[in-house]
Design a protein around this motif. Structure first.
Motif, short mmCIF file in Angstrom:
data_model
loop_
_atom_site.label_atom_id
_atom_site.label_comp_id
_atom_site.label_asym_id
_atom_site.label_seq_id
_atom_site.Cartn_x
_atom_site.Cartn_y
_atom_site.Cartn_z
N UNK A 83 0.85 -1.19 0.00
CA UNK A 83 0.00 0.00 0.00
C UNK A 83 0.89 1.25 0.00
N UNK A 84 0.56 2.19 -0.88
CA UNK A 84 1.38 3.40 -1.01
C UNK A 84 1.12 4.31 0.18
N UNK A 85 2.16 4.76 0.83
CA UNK A 85 2.04 5.64 1.99
C UNK A 85 2.76 6.96 1.78
N UNK A 86 3.04 7.28 0.53
CA UNK A 86 3.75 8.52 0.23
C UNK A 86 5.21 8.27 -0.10
N UNK A 87 5.84 9.27 -0.70
CA UNK A 87 7.25 9.14 -1.05
C UNK A 87 8.12 9.25 0.20
N UNK A 88 9.23 8.51 0.22
CA UNK A 88 10.17 8.68 1.34
C UNK A 88 10.81 10.06 1.28
N UNK A 89 11.46 10.45 2.37
CA UNK A 89 12.07 11.78 2.44
C UNK A 89 13.11 11.97 1.35
N UNK A 90 13.91 10.94 1.13
CA UNK A 90 14.96 11.00 0.12
C UNK A 90 14.69 9.89 -0.89
N UNK A 91 14.12 10.27 -2.03
CA UNK A 91 13.60 9.29 -2.98
C UNK A 91 14.51 9.20 -4.21
N UNK A 128 14.41 6.58 5.78
CA UNK A 128 13.83 7.58 4.88
C UNK A 128 14.53 7.74 3.55
N UNK A 129 15.40 6.77 3.18
CA UNK A 129 16.14 6.84 1.93
C UNK A 129 15.75 5.65 1.05
N UNK A 130 15.24 5.91 -0.14
CA UNK A 130 14.82 4.84 -1.05
C UNK A 130 15.84 4.71 -2.18
N UNK A 131 16.35 3.48 -2.38
CA UNK A 131 17.29 3.17 -3.45
C UNK A 131 16.82 1.92 -4.17
N UNK A 132 17.29 1.74 -5.41
CA UNK A 132 17.01 0.51 -6.15
C UNK A 132 18.19 -0.44 -6.02
N UNK A 133 18.02 -1.60 -5.37
CA UNK A 133 19.12 -2.56 -5.26
C UNK A 133 19.46 -3.20 -6.59
N UNK A 134 20.74 -3.47 -6.80
CA UNK A 134 21.24 -3.93 -8.09
C UNK A 134 20.64 -5.20 -8.65
N UNK A 135 20.37 -6.23 -7.82
CA UNK A 135 19.85 -7.48 -8.42
C UNK A 135 18.56 -7.30 -9.20
N UNK A 136 17.77 -6.28 -8.88
CA UNK A 136 16.53 -6.05 -9.62
C UNK A 136 16.79 -5.56 -11.04
N UNK A 137 18.03 -5.16 -11.34
CA UNK A 137 18.37 -4.56 -12.62
C UNK A 137 19.42 -5.37 -13.36
N UNK A 138 19.54 -6.64 -13.02
CA UNK A 138 20.57 -7.47 -13.63
C UNK A 138 20.06 -8.89 -13.86
N UNK A 197 17.28 -1.30 5.08
CA UNK A 197 17.73 -0.48 6.20
C UNK A 197 17.65 1.01 5.86
N UNK A 198 17.99 1.35 4.63
CA UNK A 198 17.95 2.75 4.21
C UNK A 198 16.52 3.27 4.19
N UNK A 199 15.58 2.44 3.74
CA UNK A 199 14.19 2.89 3.67
C UNK A 199 13.66 3.21 5.06
N UNK A 200 14.08 2.43 6.04
CA UNK A 200 13.68 2.71 7.42
C UNK A 200 14.20 4.06 7.90
#
Length: 413
Positions: free
Chosen positions: A22-30, A351-361, A346-349
Motif C-alpha cells: 500500500x502506497x504511503x507517500x514518497x520517502x524523504x529521500x527518494x 527515509x532513503x529509497x534506493x534501487x538494489x542492483x539485483x533487480x536490474x541485472x 535499512x535505508x528505507x527505514x
C-alpha cells in the motif's frame, strides 16, 4: 453479526506476482523510479497546449481514435516522424508509428507478438527492471550480455549467438537500450551498432531497440538509431515521452514496418491510448519540444554533478561509478561486503529509497553490491542530505565506508 469477507485466495490465477504494498507517500529521500525533475515540467506551455487543442478539436473526443484511426493522434505521429528523422536518422511515415500507453505497453505488445514460454532472448546483463520482470513472468530464458563503457559488448553477443546455434536454439530477439542505457547510462558506439546489425542478419535474429532515454544526452548528440541503420528492417523500435516531458502522461510509441505493426496493432485491444494526453503532446511538441529538452538536460546534468559530489564526499573510493552520458540514473558499485537488497531495507527505514542492483541485472550475484540512484526528482539539497544519510546507514550496517565526510569511523572495541 459481521460476516467474514469473501475469500478470493483459492480462486487466484497461478504464477501471480507478489501483492503490491500500500502506497504511503514518497520517502524523504527518494532515489528510485523513473521520476523526473518537477521544476522542468513545462506546466504553462502544457496548459496553453491543452486549451488550444481542446478548443480546436475537442469535439473529436466523441469518437474512439479522435478521427485519426487506431494508430493514435495523427499530429503527434507526424511530429514523431519528423523528430525521429532529425534526431535519430529514422525514415518512417506517420503510418509506421503506433502510439502506446507508455513504453511499457510497447514492451508488452512486442513480447506478445514474438515470445512464448521456454523461448530465449538476449538482453544486456544490466537492464531495465520492467523488461526483466516481464521476461521472467513469461517464463522466457534471458541470456545476459555484459556491458562496458561503450555499451553492450558485441563480442559477447556473437559468442552467445554461436553457443545457442550449437545447441539448436534461435533467440527470438536481442533487446538493447543502446542510447543512454538503463541503468548504466552508456551509449552504444556506431561501430558496435553496425556489428550488432551484422550479427542480427547472420543469425536471423531481430533487434528490439528501446530508445526511451535517447533525448537526454548531455551534448544533444547521439548515434543513428539501430532502426535507421538497419538495411533489412530487422529492428523494432520503441520510445517514450516519459523522460523528455513527464512520466505521468503515459505516452510512448512503437516504430515498425507496417507488416509487423499491423500484427502488433491487432494485439492492442484497449480501444486506444489516452486521447487527451496525445492531443496535448501533439500541440505542445510541435511548438516547444526542441527548446524544452536542452533546458531539461541542463538541469539534469547539474543534479548529476551534485550527486557525484555527494558520493565522493560521503563514500569516497568506496563508491565506484562511471558518469552516465545522459539520462536520470547513476549506477554505483559498492564493496562486495555490501548487500544492496539489505541496504535498501535499512535505508528505507531511515527515509532513503534506493534501487538494489539485483533487480536490474540478469546476474543476481553480480548485482548484489550495486545500486541504481535516480538523481532527477530530488532537489539538490535532498540529494546532498540523502546521500549523507545513505552513507551513514551503509557504514552502520556493513562498515562501508570507513570514512564519512573525511572522518574515519573505528569499530568499537
Amino acid at each position: 453479526m459481521v460476516s467474514a469477507s469473501f475469500d478470493f485466495t483459492p480462486l487466484l490465477a497461478p504464477s501471480l506476482p507478489a501483492p503490491a504494498d500500500k502506497w504511503t507517500g514518497f520517502p524523504k529521500y527518494n532515489f528510485i523510479g523513473g521520476n523526473n525533475d518537477a521544476d522542468h515540467v513545462p506546466v504553462d506551455e502544457l496548459i496553453a497546449a491543452a486549451t488550444a487543442v481542446l478548443k480546436r478539436e475537442g469535439a473529436t473526443l466523441a469518437s474512439y481514435g479522435l478521427n485519426s484511426g487506431p494508430l493514435g493522434y495523427r499530429p503527434l505521429r507526424e511530429f514523431l516522424a519528423d523528430k525521429l528523422k532529425r534526431t535519430a536518422g529514422i525514415s518512417c511515415t506517420a503510418d509506421e508509428i503506433l502510439i502506446t500507453s507508455g513504453s511499457l505497453q510497447g514492451l508488452d505488445l512486442v513480447n506478445g507478438l514474438l515470445l512464448a514460454p521456454g523461448e530465449t532472448v538476449l538482453i544486456e546483463q544490466e537492464s531495465y527492471q520492467g523488461s526483466l520482470t516481464r521476461l521472467a513472468r513469461l517464463r522466457v530464458n534471458a541470456v545476459g550480455i555484459p556491458l562496458d563503457k561503450d555499451g553492450m559488448r558485441v563480442d559477447a553477443v556473437a559468442a552467445a549467438l554461436d553457443d545457442l546455434k550449437r545447441r539448436g536454439i534461435r533467440a527470438k530477439y536481442i533487446y538493447t537500450i543502446p542510447t543512454v542505457q538503463n541503468p548504466t547510462g552508456t551509449i552504444l558506439s556506431e561501430a558496435r551498432r553496425r556489428e550488432l546489425l551484422r550479427l542480427s542478419q547472420e543469425h536471423h535474429v531481430p533487434i528490439f531497440e528501446d530508445d526511451c532515454y535517447a533525448d537526454l544526452t548531455w551534448d544533444g548528440r547521439r548515434p543513428p538509431a539501430l532502426y535507421a541503420m538497419s538495411e533489412r528492417g530487422s529492428v523494432i523500435h520503441i520510445g517514450s515521452f516519459s523522460k523528455s516531458i513527464a512520466p505521468a502522461l503515459r505516452v510512448g510509441y512503437i516504430v515498425a514496418r507496417w507488416d509487423i505493426l499491423s500484427r502488433i496493432l491487432a494485439l492492442k485491444t484497449d480501444a486506444g491510448s489516452g486521447a487527451l494526453e496525445q492531443m496535448v503532446l501533439g500541440e505542445f511538441c510541435a511548438r516547444h519540444f526542441s527548446e524544452h529538452v536542452p533546458k531539461l538536460t541542463h538541469g539534469l546534468r547539474a543534479k548529476l554533478d551534485t550527486m557525484v559530489e555527494a558520493l565522493n564526499q560521503h563514500f569516497g573510493t568506496a563508491a565506484e561509478f562511471d558518469e552516465p552520458k545522459g539520462g536520470i540514473f547513476l549506477w554505483v558499485k559498492l564493496p562486495d561486503a555490501v548487500d544492496t537488497p539489505k541496504l535498501a531495507q535499512a535505508a528505507l527505514a531511515a527515509g532513503v529509497a534506493i534501487n538494489p542492483g539485483p533487480d536490474w541485472s540478469t546476474h543476481e550475484a553480480y548485482g548484489r553490491s550495486r545500486l541504481r540512484l535516480c538523481f532527477a526528482n530530488p532537489s539538490t539539497q535532498a540529494i546532498r542530505e540523502g546521500i549523507a544519510a545513505l552513507a551513514e546507514v551503509c557504514r552502520r550496517e556493513f562498515g562501508v565506508p570507513q570514512r564519512i565526510a573525511n572522518v574515519e569511523h573505528r569499530a568499537s572495541a
